[in-house]
Design a protein around this motif. Structure first.
Motif, mmCIF file in Angstrom:
data_model
loop_
_atom_site.group_PDB
_atom_site.id
_atom_site.type_symbol
_atom_site.label_atom_id
_atom_site.label_comp_id
_atom_site.label_asym_id
_atom_site.label_seq_id
_atom_site.Cartn_x
_atom_site.Cartn_y
_atom_site.Cartn_z
ATOM 1 N N THR A 1 0.839 -1.477 -0.452
ATOM 2 C CA THR A 1 -0.041 -0.518 0.226
ATOM 3 C C THR A 1 0.689 0.715 0.029
ATOM 4 N N PHE A 2 0.587 2.362 -0.392
ATOM 5 C CA PHE A 2 1.013 3.619 -0.373
ATOM 6 C C PHE A 2 1.176 4.352 1.421
ATOM 7 N N ARG A 3 0.001 3.562 2.224
ATOM 8 C CA ARG A 3 0.294 3.888 3.312
ATOM 9 C C ARG A 3 0.915 3.842 3.627
ATOM 10 N N SER A 4 1.924 2.644 3.378
ATOM 11 C CA SER A 4 2.881 1.770 4.468
ATOM 12 C C SER A 4 4.004 1.827 3.693
ATOM 13 N N ALA A 5 4.314 2.065 2.682
ATOM 14 C CA ALA A 5 5.612 2.876 2.087
ATOM 15 C C ALA A 5 5.251 4.605 2.855
ATOM 16 N N LEU A 6 4.450 5.225 2.398
ATOM 17 C CA LEU A 6 4.715 7.353 3.369
ATOM 18 C C LEU A 6 4.944 6.605 5.053
ATOM 19 N N ILE A 7 4.442 6.046 5.466
ATOM 20 C CA ILE A 7 4.567 5.884 6.882
ATOM 21 C C ILE A 7 5.653 5.517 7.072
ATOM 22 N N PHE A 8 6.816 4.292 6.567
ATOM 23 C CA PHE A 8 8.064 3.826 6.825
ATOM 24 C C PHE A 8 9.136 5.412 6.158
ATOM 25 N N SER A 9 8.603 5.693 5.345
ATOM 26 C CA SER A 9 9.150 7.211 4.377
ATOM 27 C C SER A 9 9.109 7.722 6.075
ATOM 28 N N ALA A 10 8.577 8.157 7.001
ATOM 29 C CA ALA A 10 8.195 9.691 7.643
ATOM 30 C C ALA A 10 9.043 8.679 8.787
ATOM 31 N N VAL A 11 9.038 7.795 9.312
ATOM 32 C CA VAL A 11 10.194 7.063 10.190
ATOM 33 C C VAL A 11 11.158 7.210 10.184
ATOM 34 N N CYS A 12 11.984 6.958 9.114
ATOM 35 C CA CYS A 12 13.360 6.714 8.375
ATOM 36 C C CYS A 12 13.769 8.051 8.435
ATOM 37 N N PRO A 13 13.355 9.382 8.218
ATOM 38 C CA PRO A 13 13.699 10.722 8.976
ATOM 39 C C PRO A 13 13.699 11.034 10.430
ATOM 40 N N VAL A 14 12.888 10.720 10.678
ATOM 41 C CA VAL A 14 12.225 10.833 12.534
ATOM 42 C C VAL A 14 14.065 10.120 13.568
ATOM 43 N N VAL A 15 14.125 8.991 13.082
ATOM 44 C CA VAL A 15 15.167 8.390 13.718
ATOM 45 C C VAL A 15 16.133 9.212 13.404
ATOM 46 N N GLY A 16 16.493 9.464 12.115
ATOM 47 C CA GLY A 16 17.831 9.776 11.040
ATOM 48 C C GLY A 16 17.943 11.138 11.738
ATOM 49 N N PRO B 1 18.552 21.271 14.035
ATOM 50 C CA PRO B 1 18.415 21.765 12.780
ATOM 51 C C PRO B 1 17.747 19.885 12.884
ATOM 52 N N GLY B 2 18.664 18.874 13.490
ATOM 53 C CA GLY B 2 17.832 17.656 13.531
ATOM 54 C C GLY B 2 17.228 17.356 14.304
ATOM 55 N N PHE B 3 17.433 18.308 15.236
ATOM 56 C CA PHE B 3 15.941 18.297 16.558
ATOM 57 C C PHE B 3 14.621 18.511 15.664
ATOM 58 N N ILE B 4 14.705 20.038 15.277
ATOM 59 C CA ILE B 4 13.600 20.390 14.855
ATOM 60 C C ILE B 4 13.168 19.236 13.696
ATOM 61 N N MET B 5 14.348 19.038 12.816
ATOM 62 C CA MET B 5 13.652 18.354 11.341
ATOM 63 C C MET B 5 12.411 16.749 11.891
ATOM 64 N N SER B 6 13.590 15.996 13.221
ATOM 65 C CA SER B 6 13.227 15.706 13.415
ATOM 66 C C SER B 6 11.446 15.637 14.404
ATOM 67 N N ALA B 7 10.855 16.717 15.329
ATOM 68 C CA ALA B 7 9.721 16.883 15.644
ATOM 69 C C ALA B 7 8.994 17.700 14.494
ATOM 70 N N LEU B 8 9.207 17.814 13.466
ATOM 71 C CA LEU B 8 8.919 18.103 12.434
ATOM 72 C C LEU B 8 7.702 16.498 11.708
ATOM 73 N N TRP B 9 8.848 16.012 11.479
ATOM 74 C CA TRP B 9 9.295 14.242 10.447
ATOM 75 C C TRP B 9 8.028 13.560 11.493
ATOM 76 N N PHE B 10 7.738 13.972 12.847
ATOM 77 C CA PHE B 10 7.357 13.422 13.583
ATOM 78 C C PHE B 10 5.474 13.455 14.137
ATOM 79 N N VAL B 11 5.532 15.164 13.270
ATOM 80 C CA VAL B 11 3.922 15.535 13.375
ATOM 81 C C VAL B 11 4.086 14.627 11.870
ATOM 82 N N GLU B 12 4.373 14.516 10.742
ATOM 83 C CA GLU B 12 4.077 14.373 10.039
ATOM 84 C C GLU B 12 3.786 12.666 10.182
#
Length: 194
Positions: A21-36, A136-147
């Motif tokens: 599904t698109f949903r699973s791919a998009l969720i995985f693509s949001a988890v990676c930058p949160v952790v990264g 920037p890393g902390f802020i982007m992690s928080a923004l990706w978490f919101v997404e």
């Protein structure tokens, strides 16, 4: 490092959304930058270049541009596809333009004079370092978490409108409709089969 992993992510995601599904791919693509981004921001506190590189690699795996483009091509009607593609490109360009502006604002306001050290005994530096390099890393992690939360709560798998078979039941790859009548293929119409 993130550009290199984005190349691999394009192949992985193109295979993923065709099988799942698109949903699973998009969720995985949001988890990676949160952790990264979190790993990248914590790398200075942990005195680890490997952690910073791993964080950037994970951020690259969050590059879901191929998924977003395929979502447009598979789920938007042909009448609205150009408009949707233009809006996607505009938002992509706006994000790339706003990124350096946000970095300049962070450097000015949370900039070089702001150093926050939170005492955490399990970190090698003796605490969490928040400054103009790590913010920037902390802020982007928080923004990706919101997404990520928004994707989990709000995204619903859309119908794939533009699949291999169109709404009239024609399988264009074989030149025959599902009811057995002959269709035009390669520009030569031979009429119905005899």
């Amino acid at each position: 490092a993130s550009s290199v992993s984005a190349l691999f992510a394009a192949f992985i995601f193109s295979h993923w959304y065709t099988r799942s599904t698109f949903r699973s791919a998009l969720i995985f693509s949001a988890v990676c930058p949160v952790v990264g981004n979190l790993l990248y921001a914590l790398a200075i506190s942990c005195h680890s270049m490997q952690m910073a590189v791993l964080g950037r690699l994970l951020v690259g795996f969050g590059s879901a541009e191929v998924v977003n483009r395929q979502l447009i091509s598979a789920c938007v009607s042909f009448d609205n596809m150009t408009r949707a593609s233009v809006l996607f490109v505009i938002s992509d360009a706006a994000g790339m333009s706003l990124g350096p502006m946000l970095a300049a604002i962070l450097d000015t306001f949370s900039g070089r004079d702001l150093d926050v050290d939170l005492s955490l005994p399990f970190l090698p530096a003796g605490g969490l370092i928040y400054d103009h390099i790590t913010s920037p890393g902390f802020i982007m992690s928080a923004l990706w978490f919101v997404e990520l939360v928004a994707l989990i709560l709000l995204f619903q798998e859309p119908d794939r409108l533009n699949d291999d078979k169109d709404s009239e039941g024609v399988a264009s790859s074989h030149g025959e409709s599902l009811d057995g009548n002959h269709t035009v293929e390669n520009g030569d119409d031979e009429g119905p089969p005899q």
